[in-house]
Design an enzyme around this catalytic site. Sequence first.
Site, PDB file in Angstrom:
ATOM      1  N   CYS A 429       0.928  -0.956   0.030  1.00 18.52           N
ATOM      2  CA  CYS A 429      -0.267   0.118   0.183  1.00 18.52           C
ATOM      3  C   CYS A 429       0.356   1.050   0.113  1.00 18.52           C
ATOM      4  O   CYS A 429       1.338   1.365  -0.949  1.00 18.52           O
ATOM      5  CB  CYS A 429      -1.307   0.203   0.972  1.00 18.52           C
ATOM      6  N   HIS A 559      -3.568  -5.130   0.821  1.00 19.59           N
ATOM      7  CA  HIS A 559      -2.367  -5.520   1.759  1.00 19.59           C
ATOM      8  C   HIS A 559      -3.026  -7.009   1.626  1.00 19.59           C
ATOM      9  O   HIS A 559      -3.671  -7.734   2.351  1.00 19.59           O
ATOM     10  CB  HIS A 559      -3.766  -4.949   2.855  1.00 19.59           C
ATOM     11  N   GLU A 561      -1.251  -8.525   3.398  1.00 20.62           N
ATOM     12  CA  GLU A 561      -0.944  -9.881   4.627  1.00 20.62           C
ATOM     13  C   GLU A 561      -2.089 -10.116   5.568  1.00 20.62           C
ATOM     14  O   GLU A 561      -2.562 -10.873   6.017  1.00 20.62           O
ATOM     15  CB  GLU A 561      -0.520  -8.497   6.303  1.00 20.62           C
TER      16      GLU A 561
END
Length: 611
Positions: A429, A559, A561
């Site tokens: 990001c 993102h 993750e």
Amino acid sequence: MPPLESDHGRGFLSQFSASEDLGEHFSPVPEGYQRGRTKFVVVVGTVMSGLGKGIFSSSLAKLLKDKGLSVTPVKLEGYLNIDSGTLNPYRHGEVFVLDDGLETDMDLGTYERVLNQNLSRRNFMTAGQIYTEILECERRGGYLGRDVQMIPHVTGAVKMKLRQLAMGGPKGRQIDVVFVEVGGTAGDYENGFYIEALRELAFEEGDDSACFVALTYIIEPAILGEQKSKAAQLGMKRLMEAGIQPHIIACRAKNEVTAKVAQKISMFSNVPLKRVFSMHDRESIYVIPDAMRAEGLDREILSILKLHDRVDTVAEDKARAIWSGFSARLAAHRDHKITLGISGKYAALRDAYASIDKAVEHCGIELGAEVAVRWLDSSDVDTTARAQNALDGVDALIVPGGFGVRGVEGKIHCVELARTKRIPFLGICLGFQVAVIEYARNVLGWKDAHSTEFDPKSAHGVISELPDQKKLEGIVGGTMRLGAQDVAITPGSLAAFLVGGSKLVRERFRHRYEVDPAFITALETAGLVFSGRHPGQPIMQVLELPVSAHPYFIGAQFHPELTSRPLSPQPLFMGLVAAAIAQKEPAFAQSTLGKRWVRSSTAASTTTASA
Ligand code: GLN
């Protein structure tokens, strides 16, 4: 300003017509809802918060899910914010974004990872959402001249929402077990209405429908050197004063809870000794489900809720075999060792990057690597020399997401070093955006290149506000480009190699700014590759450098993750850790895992040529 009425508001009160009784005994039940079909496990903290209610509740939910039961969690927050989007990560940990775009608390990340299940806005309630709905209903005249009260209206709203959640099971069926986590601690002023609503719900749903678990804490003062149960007893009293008799007591503690303490707790809280469990600290959260099963916690829940008939033992054996494989990998010796730098401005608080931490952990387990994380405070690396110092000995670098100008120059210095020194790099990001800025400044030579978030006047605002965002000036909460979107991956790219082909992948976003389309051609001509794009609009979502130029340089506007799971680590993280191992140990690239995750430059050119 957009109208006040929120998505949360439309949910339940608007479906009542003015003729319906929103009066004295407001206890709405959705149409078709079968009372007693769904069971509720309610986890309430006593003594103090921060005991890992989410980890406890998700591990228990996993045990029941593994038995073939449908489960869903919900977190009830006492605060007045509508969501977690405006909360400072320093105070509250990371903001976890769900597929449908709701910005939630990091505990929802724990649930998604442990249960391997996507959640939605129905799995997260705040007092702010509930009050908003009620006040909107009141303004529409929805209460027919009645005074609107905490009981029955607020508690009724909570019950309604829990039942609506329960209706969302697979194939239109009701969910078997809803796990309700009450934020804070019993006795807190702000969560009192939740506890009252749950007391009412348990009563209304009937016998064997709800199981209350009190998660308490056993103190062990160093000066005494023994465990003391008094604080736990007092905490339990608060719960009982609210009309709730716990069925199970889970004792968090540093060391295993002694028989003497367990007996005292049992005696003073009317809970049989076999239902008082020691939930002492463990080396990893992943061993908790097995520890719970060994102690028989799942069996007790099945008995209390009379769920034995719904258990699918074949499904359970299968799920257990998969989890044992994971546990074996977790416990196995790690052959590889790497140091991973994470350069963010919240470096002092790991919770601010909880999902990144977890995603890295998943890859370490999968690849047999011990990954030592070095947190680099990006505000401290304000010169290239300082960045060089900070990155000394770092085998891979992540630049995570963020907002605000503090630490941005430090991040740019770190990316520059990762690019020029061929350190495997993943930008997330804001990390993706600073990689673009760095490239524009140092390869294209546009020294003033920046994001308009930080320098609105730059002639080279290579990162600028998304068109939709420009209309929303001044409204902070819930207005970013949020939630899951498709990303079209370019054939033959490193990204395609990682995700296993050129296809659409779905990833979660949370941003206001993007690569300004006006600069895309110049950046590409200078060698930067945009290998992931929005399928229909010029929004750049993945960037990379060709493997011939850099062993692993990749950035994602989303993102990654947020979608990493223990049993399916996210590919961009896998590629990063694998590239770092391969740089230290070239032989790794020839192993089975290496062949899957390390892209050699020769293979890359063949694929590109054939693509
Ligand atoms: N501040 C940047 C934006 O809003 C990056 C956001 C992020 O890293 N989550 O676009």
